[in-house]
Design a protein around this motif. Structure first.
Motif, mmCIF file in Angstrom:
data_model
loop_
_atom_site.group_PDB
_atom_site.id
_atom_site.type_symbol
_atom_site.label_atom_id
_atom_site.label_comp_id
_atom_site.label_asym_id
_atom_site.label_seq_id
_atom_site.Cartn_x
_atom_site.Cartn_y
_atom_site.Cartn_z
ATOM 1 N N MET A 134 34.078 54.919 38.791
ATOM 2 C CA MET A 134 33.720 55.298 40.154
ATOM 3 C C MET A 134 34.910 55.857 40.924
ATOM 4 O O MET A 134 34.722 56.615 41.876
ATOM 5 C CB MET A 134 33.142 54.087 40.892
ATOM 6 N N GLN A 135 36.114 55.480 40.529
ATOM 7 C CA GLN A 135 37.320 55.955 41.202
ATOM 8 C C GLN A 135 38.039 57.051 40.404
ATOM 9 O O GLN A 135 39.221 57.307 40.616
ATOM 10 C CB GLN A 135 38.254 54.774 41.458
ATOM 11 N N LEU A 136 37.300 57.670 39.464
ATOM 12 C CA LEU A 136 37.811 58.809 38.686
ATOM 13 C C LEU A 136 39.096 58.466 37.931
ATOM 14 O O LEU A 136 40.093 59.181 37.992
ATOM 15 C CB LEU A 136 38.048 60.013 39.612
ATOM 16 N N LYS B 291 35.800 48.519 34.152
ATOM 17 C CA LYS B 291 35.343 49.814 33.632
ATOM 18 C C LYS B 291 34.580 50.604 34.705
ATOM 19 O O LYS B 291 34.800 51.809 34.900
ATOM 20 C CB LYS B 291 34.436 49.587 32.411
ATOM 21 N N ILE B 292 33.661 49.911 35.397
ATOM 22 C CA ILE B 292 32.857 50.583 36.417
ATOM 23 C C ILE B 292 33.732 51.061 37.568
ATOM 24 O O ILE B 292 33.589 52.195 38.063
ATOM 25 C CB ILE B 292 31.749 49.640 36.912
ATOM 26 N N LEU B 293 34.656 50.207 38.013
ATOM 27 C CA LEU B 293 35.549 50.609 39.096
ATOM 28 C C LEU B 293 36.385 51.823 38.686
ATOM 29 O O LEU B 293 36.632 52.730 39.486
ATOM 30 C CB LEU B 293 36.463 49.452 39.487
ATOM 31 N N PHE C 54 25.364 45.328 41.237
ATOM 32 C CA PHE C 54 25.357 45.557 42.687
ATOM 33 C C PHE C 54 26.650 45.036 43.320
ATOM 34 O O PHE C 54 27.231 45.686 44.201
ATOM 35 C CB PHE C 54 24.138 44.869 43.290
ATOM 36 N N PHE C 55 27.120 43.868 42.901
ATOM 37 C CA PHE C 55 28.401 43.343 43.375
ATOM 38 C C PHE C 55 29.528 44.335 43.090
ATOM 39 O O PHE C 55 30.374 44.607 43.955
ATOM 40 C CB PHE C 55 28.714 42.016 42.689
ATOM 41 N N MET C 56 29.570 44.839 41.875
ATOM 42 C CA MET C 56 30.639 45.756 41.485
ATOM 43 C C MET C 56 30.553 47.082 42.244
ATOM 44 O O MET C 56 31.573 47.654 42.627
ATOM 45 C CB MET C 56 30.569 45.998 39.972
ATOM 46 N N TRP C 57 29.354 47.546 42.450
ATOM 47 C CA TRP C 57 29.141 48.797 43.172
ATOM 48 C C TRP C 57 29.639 48.672 44.612
ATOM 49 O O TRP C 57 30.294 49.574 45.148
ATOM 50 C CB TRP C 57 27.645 49.131 43.131
ATOM 51 N N LEU C 58 29.337 47.550 45.253
ATOM 52 C CA LEU C 58 29.812 47.328 46.614
ATOM 53 C C LEU C 58 31.342 47.318 46.668
ATOM 54 O O LEU C 58 31.942 47.875 47.586
ATOM 55 C CB LEU C 58 29.280 45.998 47.148
#
Length: 411
Positions: free
Chosen positions: A46-48, A41-43, A304-308
């Motif tokens: 973040m990638q629109l 979901k986060i990816l 933080f792992f996912m954000w990186l």
């Protein structure tokens, strides 16, 4: 605030030990299922793009559907593998990932059916070293998976993973040394109790930064996911795996992420202690509330792992090894020297300003030495200026020594 009594460990009835073990197992499994879904979901955001949104309400059952799909896939065993090692490698990867969580304190003392017990399976005088040892065993699963697959690219992925563990575990262990100096113990529950006044992320910020970098490299996560770099190694060490065997590698990866996040919480963020200003409230660090604070802190590291992964591109392998050996390890050694000097001066009665001044002076000397060494090395390897051709129109690279001698002889 109720810290667990060290004498409580090892005296729980068998059914309570079994309940704790099953609780830790369920906690890790649910964390993995949630982390896979939340990461996708986060990816997506973040990638629109949209993340999983088809299976279940808002895609909430996507992780469960993926697990069922992997379980129903055919388990293929390629013809050229070393069968027994090939089948044992996923098991070797996943079991140490769960074992490491045995000494992580999830909370203080609680009452369970009239028994006073700690929200921790057990504790050891060298609990942090136990975690390092157990997580090191997990890399054998990756190495053996690459070797037993009978293919070149999985073998390269396994070798890369072994090199990563050797490089980044040294920096990780050095980041622990400063914590041991301040806490005076290697017991995880003792380290949490030592942070009652000030968390070590404030006192030992360089150690925390080194550990955060090393834990990403230790778990083979982006941008350090070189053992499974699909752009150059197809899929890396697990290329030849399918069905539940592949799922076990993914389970081990996410459980290891949870373990290193829990260890970072324990060593630097006060463990299960409530953050300020919540800690001011009565009862915030008693009962079952600490389990909530611990879980929130662990999820901050998982985010933080996912954000990186969504932000940084994969590093080159030479850059990755240079970061570990040339930056993290020297910085850790210099910081340990500063911590040891300032801590010993404080124990001898020196005031905080004098101790801080001496620490800054030592840090400045180390920094100047590193800068001077870097400039000296750059001066030694300064490239020779390009020699112009005979007519001066087109520059040419420097000629080899032998050819230059012949040219001078001809002249």
């Amino acid at each position: 605030m109720t810290y667990p009594d060290p004498t409580l460990f090892g005296h729980d009835p068998w059914w309570l030990v079994l309940a704790k073990s099953l609780g830790i197992f369920a906690f890790l499994l649910l964390t993995v299922l949630a982390a896979i879904l939340i990461e996708r979901k986060i990816l997506g955001r973040m990638q629109l793009r949209f993340g999983p949104n088809r299976v279940g309400p808002h895609g909430l059952l996507q992780s469960l559907a993926d697990g069922v799909k992997l379980a129903l896939k055919e388990g293929l065993v390629p013809a050229g593998v070393d069968k027994w090692i090939y089948l044992a490698a996923p098991i070797i990867s996943v079991i140490p990932a769960f074992m490491a969580f045995a000494v992580i304190p999830l909370g203080g003392e609680v009452s369970v059916f009239g028994y006073r017990t700690a929200l921790q399976l057990t504790d050891l005088p060298v609990a942090v070293l136990y975690i390092l040892a157990v997580t090191s065993i997990g890399v054998y699963g990756i190495v053996l998976a690459g070797w037993a697959s009978g293919s070149v690219y999985p073998l390269l992925g396994g070798l890369r993973s072994s090199a990563q563990v050797i490089s980044y575990e040294i920096a990780m262990a050095l980041s622990f040394a400063a914590v041991f100096i301040y806490a005076g113990t290697m017991s995880t529950s003792g380290i949490v109790a030592a942070q009652n006044d000030t968390w070590y992320i404030v006192l030992l910020l360089p150690s925390f930064l080194v550990y955060v970098t090393a834990m990403v490299g230790e778990t083979n996560r982006a941008p350090f996911d070189l053992p499974e770099a699909e752009g150059e190694l197809v899929g890396g060490f697990h290329t030849e795996y399918s069905s539940l065997k592949f799922a076990m590698f993914m389970l081990a990866e996410y459980v290891n992420m949870t373990t290193v996040s829990a260890l970072a919480t324990t060593l630097f963020l006060g463990g299960w202690q409530a953050p300020w200003p919540i800690s001011i409230a009565d009862g915030a660090n008693s009962g079952w509330w600490p389990l909530l604070w611990f879980t929130v802190k662990v999820w901050l590291f998982l985010f933080f792992f996912m954000w990186l992964r969504a932000t940084l591109p994969r590093m080159r392998y030479d850059q990755f090894m240079a970061l570990g050996w040339k930056i993290l390890i020297p910085v850790s050694l210099g910081w340990i020297m500063i911590v040891a000097i300032t801590h010993s001066l404080r124990d001898q009665g020196y005031q905080a300003p004098a101790t801080a001044a001496i620490g800054l002076a030592v840090a400045a000397v180390i920094l100047l030495a590193l800068i001077g060494r870097r400039r000296l090395r750059a001066r030694r390897i300064r490239p020779e200026p390009v020699r112009p051709a005979g007519d001066g129109a087109f520059p040419v690279p420097p000629l080899p020594v032998k050819d230059r001698a012949l040219e001078d002889a001809d002249v």
